[in-house]
Design an enzyme around this catalytic site. Sequence first.
Site, PDB file in Angstrom:
ATOM      1  N   CYS A   1      45.829  30.262  51.603  1.00 20.49           N
ATOM      2  CA  CYS A   1      44.625  29.891  50.861  1.00 20.49           C
ATOM      3  C   CYS A   1      44.843  28.898  49.719  1.00 20.49           C
ATOM      4  O   CYS A   1      45.942  28.744  49.192  1.00 20.49           O
ATOM      5  CB  CYS A   1      43.892  31.103  50.322  1.00 20.49           C
ATOM      6  SG  CYS A   1      43.698  32.406  51.537  1.00 20.49           S
TER       7      CYS A   1
ATOM      8  N   TYR B   1      47.302  34.927  48.493  1.00 25.49           N
ATOM      9  CA  TYR B   1      48.624  35.416  48.879  1.00 25.49           C
ATOM     10  C   TYR B   1      49.693  34.818  47.951  1.00 25.49           C
ATOM     11  O   TYR B   1      49.679  33.622  47.672  1.00 25.49           O
ATOM     12  CB  TYR B   1      48.869  35.010  50.323  1.00 25.49           C
ATOM     13  CG  TYR B   1      49.994  35.730  51.037  1.00 25.49           C
ATOM     14  CD1 TYR B   1      50.383  37.011  50.700  1.00 25.49           C
ATOM     15  CD2 TYR B   1      50.644  35.105  52.105  1.00 25.49           C
ATOM     16  CE1 TYR B   1      51.387  37.657  51.389  1.00 25.49           C
ATOM     17  CE2 TYR B   1      51.658  35.740  52.802  1.00 25.49           C
ATOM     18  CZ  TYR B   1      52.026  37.015  52.435  1.00 25.49           C
ATOM     19  OH  TYR B   1      53.024  37.646  53.115  1.00 25.49           O
TER      20      TYR B   1
ATOM     21  N   ARG C   1      49.299  21.181  49.032  1.00 26.46           N
ATOM     22  CA  ARG C   1      47.872  21.432  48.853  1.00 26.46           C
ATOM     23  C   ARG C   1      47.500  21.443  47.370  1.00 26.46           C
ATOM     24  O   ARG C   1      46.428  20.958  46.986  1.00 26.46           O
ATOM     25  CB  ARG C   1      47.503  22.761  49.512  1.00 26.46           C
ATOM     26  CG  ARG C   1      47.439  22.691  51.024  1.00 26.46           C
ATOM     27  CD  ARG C   1      47.017  24.022  51.631  1.00 26.46           C
ATOM     28  NE  ARG C   1      48.111  24.975  51.722  1.00 26.46           N
ATOM     29  CZ  ARG C   1      48.159  26.143  51.110  1.00 26.46           C
ATOM     30  NH1 ARG C   1      47.145  26.523  50.341  1.00 26.46           N
ATOM     31  NH2 ARG C   1      49.199  26.959  51.262  1.00 26.46           N
TER      32      ARG C   1
ATOM     33  N   ASN D   1      49.397  28.873  46.706  1.00 33.03           N
ATOM     34  CA  ASN D   1      50.239  30.055  46.914  1.00 33.03           C
ATOM     35  C   ASN D   1      51.571  29.856  46.187  1.00 33.03           C
ATOM     36  O   ASN D   1      51.642  29.080  45.238  1.00 33.03           O
ATOM     37  CB  ASN D   1      50.424  30.301  48.412  1.00 33.03           C
ATOM     38  CG  ASN D   1      49.106  30.328  49.171  1.00 33.03           C
ATOM     39  OD1 ASN D   1      48.832  29.442  49.974  1.00 33.03           O
ATOM     40  ND2 ASN D   1      48.263  31.307  48.918  1.00 33.03           N
TER      41      ASN D   1
END
Length: 347
Positions: free
Chosen positions: A10, A91, A235, A183
């Site tokens: 995520c 996570y 990301r 994450n």
Amino acid sequence: MERGFCTAGCSALSWHTKDGKHLWGRNYDFDRLAEGTQVTFLPRGTAYAPVAGGSGETLRYACAGTGLLLPQNPVLYEGLNEQGLMGGQLYYRSFAAYPDGLDTGKRPVQPPFLLLHLLGQCATVEEAVRCLEEEICLANIPFLGAVPPLHWSFSDRTGETVVIEPDAAGLHIYRNTIGVMTNSPGYPWHRTNLLNYAGLRDLDYAQTPFGDGQEQCFSGSGAQGLPGDWSSPSRFVRLAFLRRFALPGEDEETGVSRMFRLFQSAAFPLGAVQVSHQTPATELDASVLPYDYTVYTGVCCAESLRYYWATYEGQQIRYLDLGALLEHQTPLQFPMEQTLGFFPVTP
């Protein structure tokens, strides 16, 4: 064993609109969605137990988001409350750690229930931070066979975004963050890693400095070197770049629409991320694939109290209006709509 409904990858992002609306959202990236997961409304007074099987509490504030209605233990993955506090759990593999001993002066909360507890009891980021510092402690107690490795992000109508990360050194609360969380590794590492991309900019380079200098540079050349893979560090950098340079919407509708576009830049296409080690399937897991992909995207607005979502297959944006449900007395769930939707324009 790590539980499937808590161990997704995520990306999370907070943003704003030009007319002062505050948004928070996330991509849910994993290889499955737990059986029974739906968009969920929980009214004021809903009973829950911060520790499964322990003494119960009730929600002070109504909440909505995506989650599960487990008996006596509703779970939200992300969402918002009626006061405009928004947030989610992501996570935090290999880094999350919780103390084995409990602080006898604080109320224990199992990690899967921290999000619901803070949304249910706190009106603002400030109250959530105070609750974490003074009232509760994370409990290293398995739920359904595991203690999931998690960290959290929250935002509210002030625009502040806070990141909460538990590791071997303790619980860390990072205030006034840049509004991005992915994450592992932890938030400070990601902030430092941004220094490696200090030369990125939104402005194209007019001409190449090599050769005779007459060739026009390609559109987008200012962002050359922006990482394009789906790892957590990449990301984080992409979303930090977009949050800095992308144009926010004039109002909520355009702001939410543009925020979904930003999340597409960090989304996992199905088939591009084949997992080398899968979490064991459980009785709550359905349709386990050998790939991580962006199962859905959810976006909250602190002012309108709307929760927007779209799924991998059902890309039309839908929303739940929490404000319209505040007098409703029982929990409700709404299907996430994984079906394709095409709209013909020919007569």
